[in-house]
Structure formats: C-alpha cells, structure tokens
Motif scaffolding. Structure first.
Motif, mmCIF file in Angstrom:
data_model
loop_
_atom_site.group_PDB
_atom_site.id
_atom_site.type_symbol
_atom_site.label_atom_id
_atom_site.label_comp_id
_atom_site.label_asym_id
_atom_site.label_seq_id
_atom_site.Cartn_x
_atom_site.Cartn_y
_atom_site.Cartn_z
ATOM 1 N N GLY A 136 44.605 34.860 35.261
ATOM 2 C CA GLY A 136 45.363 36.108 35.312
ATOM 3 C C GLY A 136 44.525 37.264 35.828
ATOM 4 N N HIS A 137 45.193 38.215 36.497
ATOM 5 C CA HIS A 137 44.528 39.436 36.962
ATOM 6 C C HIS A 137 45.565 40.545 37.072
ATOM 7 C CE1 HIS A 137 46.191 39.017 41.039
ATOM 8 N NE2 HIS A 137 45.900 37.739 40.958
ATOM 9 N N ASN A 138 45.128 41.760 37.446
ATOM 10 C CA ASN A 138 46.006 42.935 37.404
ATOM 11 C C ASN A 138 46.692 43.271 38.719
ATOM 12 O OD1 ASN A 138 45.501 43.267 34.736
ATOM 13 N ND2 ASN A 138 44.253 45.097 34.931
ATOM 14 N N GLY A 139 46.710 42.357 39.672
ATOM 15 C CA GLY A 139 47.432 42.618 40.903
ATOM 16 C C GLY A 139 46.583 42.497 42.144
ATOM 17 N N VAL A 140 47.248 42.325 43.275
ATOM 18 C CA VAL A 140 46.577 42.109 44.554
ATOM 19 C C VAL A 140 45.671 43.297 44.892
ATOM 20 C CG1 VAL A 140 46.933 41.811 47.031
ATOM 21 C CG2 VAL A 140 48.432 40.638 45.397
ATOM 22 N N GLY A 141 44.436 42.992 45.250
ATOM 23 C CA GLY A 141 43.485 44.017 45.641
ATOM 24 C C GLY A 141 42.697 44.622 44.500
ATOM 25 N N HIS A 151 41.422 40.370 40.894
ATOM 26 C CA HIS A 151 41.922 39.508 41.956
ATOM 27 C C HIS A 151 40.815 39.159 42.946
ATOM 28 C CE1 HIS A 151 44.193 39.132 45.944
ATOM 29 N NE2 HIS A 151 44.379 38.006 45.294
ATOM 30 N N LEU A 152 40.034 40.166 43.372
ATOM 31 C CA LEU A 152 38.995 39.913 44.358
ATOM 32 C C LEU A 152 37.841 39.095 43.767
ATOM 33 C CD1 LEU A 152 38.894 43.237 46.394
ATOM 34 C CD2 LEU A 152 40.337 41.222 46.661
ATOM 35 N N ALA A 153 37.552 39.292 42.491
ATOM 36 C CA ALA A 153 36.533 38.464 41.844
ATOM 37 C C ALA A 153 36.954 36.999 41.841
ATOM 38 C CB ALA A 153 36.284 38.946 40.415
ATOM 39 N N LEU A 154 38.239 36.761 41.642
ATOM 40 C CA LEU A 154 38.739 35.385 41.645
ATOM 41 C C LEU A 154 38.742 34.797 43.051
ATOM 42 C CD1 LEU A 154 41.678 35.748 39.090
ATOM 43 C CD2 LEU A 154 39.450 34.680 38.706
ATOM 44 N N LEU A 155 39.058 35.615 44.054
ATOM 45 C CA LEU A 155 38.972 35.150 45.442
ATOM 46 C C LEU A 155 37.532 34.764 45.786
ATOM 47 C CD1 LEU A 155 41.157 37.455 47.753
ATOM 48 C CD2 LEU A 155 41.451 35.007 47.328
ATOM 49 N N GLN A 156 36.594 35.580 45.333
ATOM 50 C CA GLN A 156 35.186 35.267 45.582
ATOM 51 C C GLN A 156 34.773 33.981 44.875
ATOM 52 O OE1 GLN A 156 32.885 38.842 44.535
ATOM 53 N NE2 GLN A 156 32.533 39.159 46.702
ATOM 54 N N LEU A 157 35.252 33.804 43.645
ATOM 55 C CA LEU A 157 34.947 32.578 42.909
ATOM 56 C C LEU A 157 35.471 31.367 43.674
ATOM 57 C CD1 LEU A 157 34.063 30.944 40.421
ATOM 58 C CD2 LEU A 157 36.228 31.572 39.331
ATOM 59 N N GLN A 158 36.667 31.479 44.186
ATOM 60 C CA GLN A 158 37.285 30.385 44.934
ATOM 61 C C GLN A 158 36.480 30.066 46.199
ATOM 62 O OE1 GLN A 158 41.782 29.660 45.297
ATOM 63 N NE2 GLN A 158 41.345 30.961 47.043
ATOM 64 N N ASN A 159 36.101 31.114 46.939
ATOM 65 C CA ASN A 159 35.367 30.924 48.188
ATOM 66 C C ASN A 159 33.944 30.424 47.951
ATOM 67 O OD1 ASN A 159 37.656 31.887 49.446
ATOM 68 N ND2 ASN A 159 36.846 33.927 49.849
ATOM 69 N N LEU A 203 41.960 27.724 43.064
ATOM 70 C CA LEU A 203 42.469 28.066 41.743
ATOM 71 C C LEU A 203 43.868 28.655 41.876
ATOM 72 C CD1 LEU A 203 42.188 31.414 41.536
ATOM 73 C CD2 LEU A 203 39.786 30.826 41.178
ATOM 74 N N THR A 204 44.578 28.740 40.779
ATOM 75 C CA THR A 204 45.907 29.340 40.771
ATOM 76 C C THR A 204 45.808 30.694 40.094
ATOM 77 O OG1 THR A 204 47.013 27.186 40.691
ATOM 78 C CG2 THR A 204 48.285 29.093 39.961
ATOM 79 N N ASP A 205 45.982 31.772 40.894
ATOM 80 C CA ASP A 205 45.873 33.114 40.310
ATOM 81 C C ASP A 205 47.268 33.675 40.061
ATOM 82 O OD1 ASP A 205 46.293 35.525 42.568
ATOM 83 O OD2 ASP A 205 45.776 33.581 43.427
ATOM 84 N N ILE A 206 47.403 34.388 38.953
ATOM 85 C CA ILE A 206 48.698 34.930 38.521
ATOM 86 C C ILE A 206 48.551 36.425 38.277
ATOM 87 C CG2 ILE A 206 50.511 34.813 36.769
ATOM 88 C CD1 ILE A 206 49.669 31.911 36.272
#
Length: 305
Positions: free
Chosen positions: A140-145, A149-157, A163-166
């Motif tokens: 879970g995160h607080n919205g796009v951008g 959200h960006l920390a999770l994108l970095q984790l994925q990359n 991962l599945t982000d919500i």
C-alpha cells in the motif's frame, strides 16, 4: 516586486499560505503550527493565513501559487517528490520552474512496514519471495507520485522483481488495510509511524529508504544496507512564485530557519520534530536537480497518461 513593495512587505496585508492537502493532514498541521512563529520572526505586523487547496497530490495548490502575483503575499507548502515527479510522467498544467524554493523544512524517510506476525522480516525475504512468485505480495501507498509509490517502484527496479502496489487516499487507510491483513506491506514515513509495535495491530519495520538510519530508528537497517539501492524521502518546504524579490525571499528563509530553532515551536512540532531538516532554497533546488535522473527513470516505467 518594486523596492517600495519590498519595503512595505510583509506589513500591509496578510500573507496567504497555500496548502495542497485537506485540513488536519500532516502538511496542513505543519503549516498551521509553524505560521505563528514565522510571523514572529518576520516581525512587524506580519500575518500568515493558511488556505487549503487540496487535490491532485498538491498540484492544484502549486498551480495557484504559480499564477499568484510575485509580491510575497502568496507562499505555499510544497511536497516532494510529487512536485518534481508529476510533470515527468504526465501532462500537467504545473511547471516546477515557475516556483522559487525558499527553504526545505523537513525530510522524512520512507519506511516499509508489515504486521508483526508477517513471515517477512527483511528486504531480502521480500525480494526472494517476489522472485519465486512475481506480483504475489501487495504493497500500500498514498498515491501515484508520492514518496511511498516511488520507493516501491525503486524496490521493484533495484530488486528485479514485480510487486503489486495499491494506492490509498492516506496513510490511515493503508494502515487500516494492513491491520486487517488486506495488504502485506505499507510504505509510509517515520513521522507516520512513531512506534510500530504499539499500533492498533502491532507492526514491524523492515527497512528505511534513506541515505542513513534515522535517529529515531537506529536499529532499522536502510535498504542500501540490505543490498537494495532505494532512497526516497518525503520532503516539505516553502516556495513562492519565481518573480518574488530576493530580499523578501531571504527574509522569509531567515524566519523559517529561526522557527525551526525555536524551543517553543519544537515542543509543538509533534511527529515533525525528529525529521526537521532546514535547507536554503537554492541548496534544496540543487539536491532536487541531482535526483532528476532517478525520477526520470522511474517516470519511464510508468504508464503514460
């Protein structure tokens, strides 16, 4: 802004403070707590009035600030990384270059939390599980951008995983989902998680996405310490329209710096106190510019709007 106007500023009318989020949230609370002290250190008859202009992760307030007269009577609280990231991945009416940063106020590390009974205790555990079952874990995160959200994108990359982000509309919602077991993890900030073990459902912190361990979390390793290059703080500061005169900007920056050193303010700062991190506007701008390559790379992995 003429020399006569600078001489009168900020005494002849109230200074409007735009906040891009609803009343009662972290950004609003910070602005309202700081305002009386900034007034005090500006001196004279300075008066600050907070105006909430919520929507689009702060973009509505940023657009309003961009189009405000450059006379020093409209300032705004800006939130990073959303302010810098939005224009990189979608068409927006907002141009970050139309604002002048006055000062950074705080820098709050993103942290990854799970229920205390979760089988995952490290980022290594999470990455290993996602390599075996791509997309199987929910975050879970607080919205796009947002920082989460960006920390999770970095984790994925950085982890080479999927991962599945919500997205949620706020940390309270994502925490509630985590408490109920509807998601596996939530990306929040240290200011939003003062004592993970004493939440309504006990939680644990797996990592902090920061350059170094926060003073409030000395025993929680950073993502980099766990082999994942993931640094993504949530930052807040003050900005003005780009044309505001230098003397007014300097006076406002000095008032902000004095506020962050005021013992009375520090007692009232609450969750913000441990993450206050004053930085002059030009220095902050250089730091943000240094992150642009990372943000562009993340934007490149986003679906285009």
């Amino acid at each position: 802004m003429s020399s006569a106007a600078v001489a009168a500023w900020p005494d002849d009318r109230p200074i409007q403070v735009y906040v891009g989020f609803a009343a009662g949230g972290g950004t609003d609370t910070m602005a309202r707590t700081m305002a009386p002290y900034i007034q005090k250190y500006l001196g004279g008859r300075a008066t600050l009035v907070v105006q909430n202009k919520p929507g689009a992760a702060g973009e509505i307030a940023n657009i309003g600030l961009m189009h405000a007269p450059a006379d020093g009577y409209t300032i705004g609280v800006v939130n990073l990384p959303a302010m810098a990231f939005g224009p990189l991945y979608r068409k927006t009416q907002f141009d970050p270059g139309a604002l002048r940063l006055v000062a950074r106020v705080l820098s709050d590390p993103t942290i990854l939390v799970a229920r205390k009974d979760s089988p995952y205790s490290t980022l290594g555990d999470v990455v290993a599980a996602l390599k075996k079952r791509p997309g199987a874990l929910t975050f879970g995160h607080n919205g796009v951008g947002t920082n989460g959200h960006l920390a999770l994108l970095q984790l994925q990359n950085a982890g080479g995983v999927k991962l599945t982000d919500i997205p949620f509309n706020g940390t309270s919602q994502s925490k509630t989902a985590l408490f109920g077991g509807h998601i596996d993890f939530a990306a929040v900030t240290t200011g939003e998680m003062q004592d993970a073990g004493k939440e309504a459902v006990p939680l644990k912190i797996l990592a902090q996405m920061s350059d170094r361990r926060a003073a409030s979390l000395p025993n929680v390793p950073t993502a980099r310490e766990q082999g994942i290059d993931d640094v993504m703080p949530a930052e807040r500061g003050i900005a003005v329209p780009a044309g505001v005169a230098g003397p007014a900007v300097a006076r406002l920056a000095a008032a902000i710096e004095a506020t962050l050193k005021d013992p009375e303010y520090l007692k009232k700062a609450g969750n913000d106190a441990p993450v206050l991190a004053y930085l002059k506007g030009d220095e902050w701008a250089r730091e943000i510019a240094g992150r642009q390559a990372v943000l562009r790379k993340l934007a490149g992995s986003m679906p285009k709007e």
